[in-house]
Scaffold this motif. Structure first.
Motif, mmCIF file in Angstrom:
data_model
loop_
_atom_site.group_PDB
_atom_site.id
_atom_site.type_symbol
_atom_site.label_atom_id
_atom_site.label_comp_id
_atom_site.label_asym_id
_atom_site.label_seq_id
_atom_site.Cartn_x
_atom_site.Cartn_y
_atom_site.Cartn_z
ATOM 1 N N UNK A 169 1.057 -1.129 0.036
ATOM 2 C CA UNK A 169 0.047 0.022 -0.035
ATOM 3 C C UNK A 169 0.695 1.279 -0.120
ATOM 4 N N UNK A 170 0.716 1.947 -0.956
ATOM 5 C CA UNK A 170 1.702 3.327 -1.258
ATOM 6 C C UNK A 170 1.154 4.410 -0.815
ATOM 7 N N UNK A 171 1.816 5.379 0.170
ATOM 8 C CA UNK A 171 1.009 6.357 0.560
ATOM 9 C C UNK A 171 0.692 7.443 -0.418
ATOM 10 N N UNK A 172 1.799 7.560 -1.249
ATOM 11 C CA UNK A 172 1.565 8.710 -2.191
ATOM 12 C C UNK A 172 0.458 8.504 -2.976
ATOM 13 N N UNK A 173 0.256 7.508 -3.534
ATOM 14 C CA UNK A 173 -0.852 6.977 -4.509
ATOM 15 C C UNK A 173 -2.079 6.925 -3.657
ATOM 16 N N UNK A 174 -2.225 6.677 -2.586
ATOM 17 C CA UNK A 174 -3.548 6.466 -1.887
ATOM 18 C C UNK A 174 -3.995 7.970 -1.544
ATOM 19 N N UNK A 175 -2.889 8.779 -1.408
ATOM 20 C CA UNK A 175 -3.426 10.226 -1.048
ATOM 21 C C UNK A 175 -3.696 10.996 -2.257
ATOM 22 N N UNK A 176 -3.023 10.705 -3.492
ATOM 23 C CA UNK A 176 -3.393 11.375 -4.538
ATOM 24 C C UNK A 176 -4.800 11.114 -5.130
ATOM 25 N N UNK A 177 -5.161 9.722 -4.919
ATOM 26 C CA UNK A 177 -6.494 9.200 -5.135
ATOM 27 C C UNK A 177 -7.633 10.128 -4.506
ATOM 28 N N UNK A 178 -7.220 9.927 -3.088
ATOM 29 C CA UNK A 178 -8.222 10.714 -2.144
ATOM 30 C C UNK A 178 -8.337 12.126 -2.349
ATOM 31 N N UNK A 179 -7.294 13.038 -2.732
ATOM 32 C CA UNK A 179 -7.409 14.454 -2.977
ATOM 33 C C UNK A 179 -7.952 14.728 -4.458
ATOM 34 N N UNK A 180 -7.628 13.774 -5.114
ATOM 35 C CA UNK A 180 -8.374 13.729 -6.658
ATOM 36 C C UNK A 180 -9.685 13.649 -6.440
ATOM 37 N N UNK A 181 -10.151 12.677 -5.373
ATOM 38 C CA UNK A 181 -11.740 12.475 -5.509
ATOM 39 C C UNK A 181 -12.291 13.796 -4.954
ATOM 40 N N UNK A 182 -11.790 14.412 -3.912
ATOM 41 C CA UNK A 182 -12.183 15.628 -3.440
ATOM 42 C C UNK A 182 -12.237 17.043 -4.509
ATOM 43 N N UNK A 183 -11.097 16.991 -5.386
ATOM 44 C CA UNK A 183 -11.264 17.868 -6.356
ATOM 45 C C UNK A 183 -12.527 17.615 -7.457
ATOM 46 N N UNK A 184 -12.418 16.396 -7.654
ATOM 47 C CA UNK A 184 -13.675 15.934 -8.599
ATOM 48 C C UNK A 184 -15.092 16.448 -8.107
ATOM 49 N N UNK A 185 -15.201 15.945 -6.960
ATOM 50 C CA UNK A 185 -16.506 16.450 -6.234
ATOM 51 C C UNK A 185 -16.886 18.152 -6.177
ATOM 52 N N UNK A 186 -15.739 18.745 -6.327
ATOM 53 C CA UNK A 186 -15.925 20.301 -6.449
ATOM 54 C C UNK A 186 -15.966 20.623 -7.935
ATOM 55 N N UNK A 187 -15.806 19.784 -8.715
ATOM 56 C CA UNK A 187 -15.761 20.193 -9.980
ATOM 57 C C UNK A 187 -14.558 20.949 -10.766
ATOM 58 N N UNK A 188 -13.421 20.537 -9.873
ATOM 59 C CA UNK A 188 -12.195 20.901 -10.121
ATOM 60 C C UNK A 188 -11.788 22.251 -9.559
ATOM 61 N N UNK A 189 -12.619 22.657 -8.582
ATOM 62 C CA UNK A 189 -12.279 23.819 -7.924
ATOM 63 C C UNK A 189 -11.382 23.778 -6.846
#
Length: 201
Positions: A169-189
């Motif tokens: 389990x890779x810390x960098x990839x895990x957090x990139x995925x989670x932060x990316x999901x936050x950005x997507x939920x906000x339409x890129x804002x």
């Protein structure tokens, strides 16, 4: 121990550990001994916090301090933001880095109970390209030991860890995925994502 629990453990150790900032290494380049010294110091602080008996809030503050001290926070935060970082302003990057550090500490520090009575032990160090891989073993009460691996570099001028793995389990990839999901939920804002990050974890 379930995979979910191991993911929690991965993140928790990451939160507690994420910052390998010892004295500046201008006079001494990173080597096997200094990489091990960094992780030894990090593990020692994590173990002391786990065994401190402090309140949850007190532990969160300790984990945030440890994270800032031992990890390459700027690299981890930039990686977590991913391609969206290219369009972020300097002020947004700074705000994200600050809130990301707090988010990591809250997110994984809240699971500290899993580590009470446990410990980490450093096992081996080996060079990999321009960094060092430091393997440790995590011992939790009532669970089988598992490997926690830290990647350490001195690219900032100080010895710091910039990534970690627990059983793949890779810390960098895990957090990139989670932060990316936050950005997507906000339409890129990005500003709204940073505001959400303040409440996440």
């Amino acid at each position: 121990m379930t995979n979910f629990t191991r993911r929690q453990a991965t993140g928790f150790v990451a939160a507690a550990v994420a910052g390998f900032a010892l004295a500046p290494s201008a006079a001494m380049a990173l080597n096997e001994a200094s990489a091990k010294k960094l992780v030894d110091a990090l593990v020692d602080e994590i173990n002391k916090t786990i065994a401190s008996g402090k309140s949850e809030q007190g532990m969160y503050k300790d984990f945030e301090r440890i994270f800032a001290k031992y990890s390459d926070t700027s690299y981890i935060a930039a990686y977590a933001m991913g391609n969206d970082g290219r369009r972020a302003s300097g002020a947004q990057k700074k705000a994200f880095s600050r809130e990301f550090q707090k988010y990591i500490s809250r997110k994984y520090g809240s699971r500290f109970r899993e580590f009470i009575g446990g410990r980490l032990e450093v096992n081996s160090v080996r060079p990999v390209k321009s960094w060092y891989e430091v393997k440790t073993t995590a011992f939790l009460r009532g669970e089988s030991p598992f490997t926690v691996t830290f990647l350490v570099s001195d690219r900032t001028g100080r010895d710091k860890f910039f990534n970690m793995f627990i059983e793949g389990i890779n810390l960098l990839l895990t957090e990139r995925t989670e932060v990316g999901a936050l950005i997507d939920r906000r339409g890129g804002n990005i500003d709204q994502m940073i505001a959400d990050l303040k409440k996440a974890g």
